[in-house]
Design a protein around this motif. Structure first.
Motif, short mmCIF file in Angstrom:
data_model
loop_
_atom_site.label_atom_id
_atom_site.label_comp_id
_atom_site.label_asym_id
_atom_site.label_seq_id
_atom_site.Cartn_x
_atom_site.Cartn_y
_atom_site.Cartn_z
N ALA A 41 0.83 -1.21 0.00
CA ALA A 41 0.00 0.00 0.00
C ALA A 41 0.86 1.25 0.00
O ALA A 41 0.58 2.22 -0.72
CB ALA A 41 -0.93 -0.02 1.22
N THR A 42 1.91 1.25 0.80
CA THR A 42 2.78 2.42 0.90
C THR A 42 3.42 2.76 -0.44
O THR A 42 3.41 3.92 -0.87
CB THR A 42 3.88 2.17 1.95
OG1 THR A 42 3.26 1.97 3.23
CG2 THR A 42 4.83 3.35 2.04
N TYR A 43 3.99 1.75 -1.12
CA TYR A 43 4.70 2.02 -2.35
C TYR A 43 3.76 2.28 -3.53
O TYR A 43 4.11 3.06 -4.43
CB TYR A 43 5.68 0.89 -2.67
CG TYR A 43 6.91 0.95 -1.79
CD1 TYR A 43 7.79 2.02 -1.89
CD2 TYR A 43 7.17 -0.03 -0.85
CE1 TYR A 43 8.90 2.11 -1.07
CE2 TYR A 43 8.29 0.04 -0.03
CZ TYR A 43 9.15 1.12 -0.14
OH TYR A 43 10.25 1.20 0.68
N LEU A 44 2.60 1.69 -3.53
CA LEU A 44 1.65 1.97 -4.61
C LEU A 44 1.08 3.38 -4.47
O LEU A 44 0.95 4.11 -5.46
CB LEU A 44 0.53 0.93 -4.64
CG LEU A 44 0.94 -0.49 -5.04
CD1 LEU A 44 -0.29 -1.38 -5.07
CD2 LEU A 44 1.64 -0.51 -6.39
N ALA A 45 0.74 3.76 -3.25
CA ALA A 45 0.25 5.12 -3.03
C ALA A 45 1.36 6.12 -3.33
O ALA A 45 1.12 7.16 -3.98
CB ALA A 45 -0.24 5.28 -1.60
N GLY A 46 2.57 5.83 -2.89
CA GLY A 46 3.68 6.72 -3.14
C GLY A 46 3.99 6.89 -4.62
O GLY A 46 4.39 7.97 -5.05
N ALA A 47 3.77 5.83 -5.39
CA ALA A 47 4.05 5.87 -6.83
C ALA A 47 2.99 6.64 -7.60
O ALA A 47 3.19 6.98 -8.76
CB ALA A 47 4.16 4.45 -7.39
N GLY A 48 1.83 6.87 -6.96
CA GLY A 48 0.78 7.63 -7.63
C GLY A 48 -0.33 6.81 -8.24
O GLY A 48 -1.04 7.29 -9.13
#
Length: 232
Positions: A41-48
């Motif tokens: 979740a963190t990296y997908l949200a961070g990636a946009g």
């Protein structure tokens, strides 16, 4: 699109402005918001990624905090979907965050899954994985499998272009689905590594670059740093 927000990945030729637009239009369902779900979740949200579904019926417990980095001690006893949504909204204000606090069930699996482009399996039991496998096959959706234990983990892309499924890798559905959820020990960094790799697979599929683990099982042992990739 805020170019400054995504500047460090926009300069990658594999992503660039077109890839960033694809991420903004993409939707990913995360089934399980524990050790694997937190980094995914963190990296997908961070990636946009434009829309993320958060699916988990559990509440935060103190023993989660050693590896489930979305949560704090003050949130003990609260629904993981609510806590994760609050944290991710603060990280990525433009990401739409859907919550499914009842979790994935036979009655709702297809209805939920059909709304998303990709599913990431971050659960801790075989029954839910077989449910994801069945629903994704019925709805024509690819999904990223992930599993961890002790010092190791594994992941693969299921129902991709090669149409290989979880049942192709683990055909003994009845025996495995009857097993309880995993409760063995695990080093906190292990789901961080495997979850980050799951997010990476999803981003590659969205943006259309690199070689994904479509029909291939990747394994890693963090004690020895030995890795392998197996065809199945």
């Amino acid at each position: 699109m805020n170019n400054e927000r995504y500047a460090r990945q926009l300069i990658l030729p594999e992503i660039g402005p077109e890839g960033q637009k694809r991420l903004a239009k993409a939707s990913v369902l995360i089934v399980g918001l524990g050790g694997l779900g937190a980094p995914v979740a963190t990296y997908l949200a961070g990636a946009g990624v434009g829309r993320i579904g958060l699916c988990d019926p559990d509440t935060v417990s103190l023993s989660n905090l050693q590896r489930q980095t979305l949560y704090t001690e003050a949130e003990t006893g609260l629904p993981k979907t609510d806590c994760a949504r609050k944290r991710l909204a603060a990280m990525s204000a433009h990401t739409v965050l859907d919550t499914y606090p009842l979790g994935l069930q036979p009655e709702n699996a297809r209805e939920i899954i059909r709304q998303y482009d990709i599913v990431t399996d971050c659960c801790d039991n075989f029954a839910t994985r077989y449910l994801i496998d069945e629903a994704c096959a019925a709805e024509g959706k690819p999904w990223v499998y992930g599993s961890i234990g002790a010092f190791g983990g594994q992941l693969a892309v299921m129902n991709g272009s090669r149409q290989l499924r979880y049942t192709s890798l683990y055909p003994d559905r009845d025996a495995l689905a009857a097993k309880p959820a995993a409760s063995a020990g695990v080093l906190g960094a292990v789901p961080g590594v495997v979850g980050a790799l799951q997010a990476n697979e999803a981003i590659k599929m969205i943006c259309g670059f690199g070689d994904t683990l479509d029909g291939r099982l990747f394994t890693i042992d963090l004690k020895t740093l030995e890795t392998n990739i197996f065809e199945f």
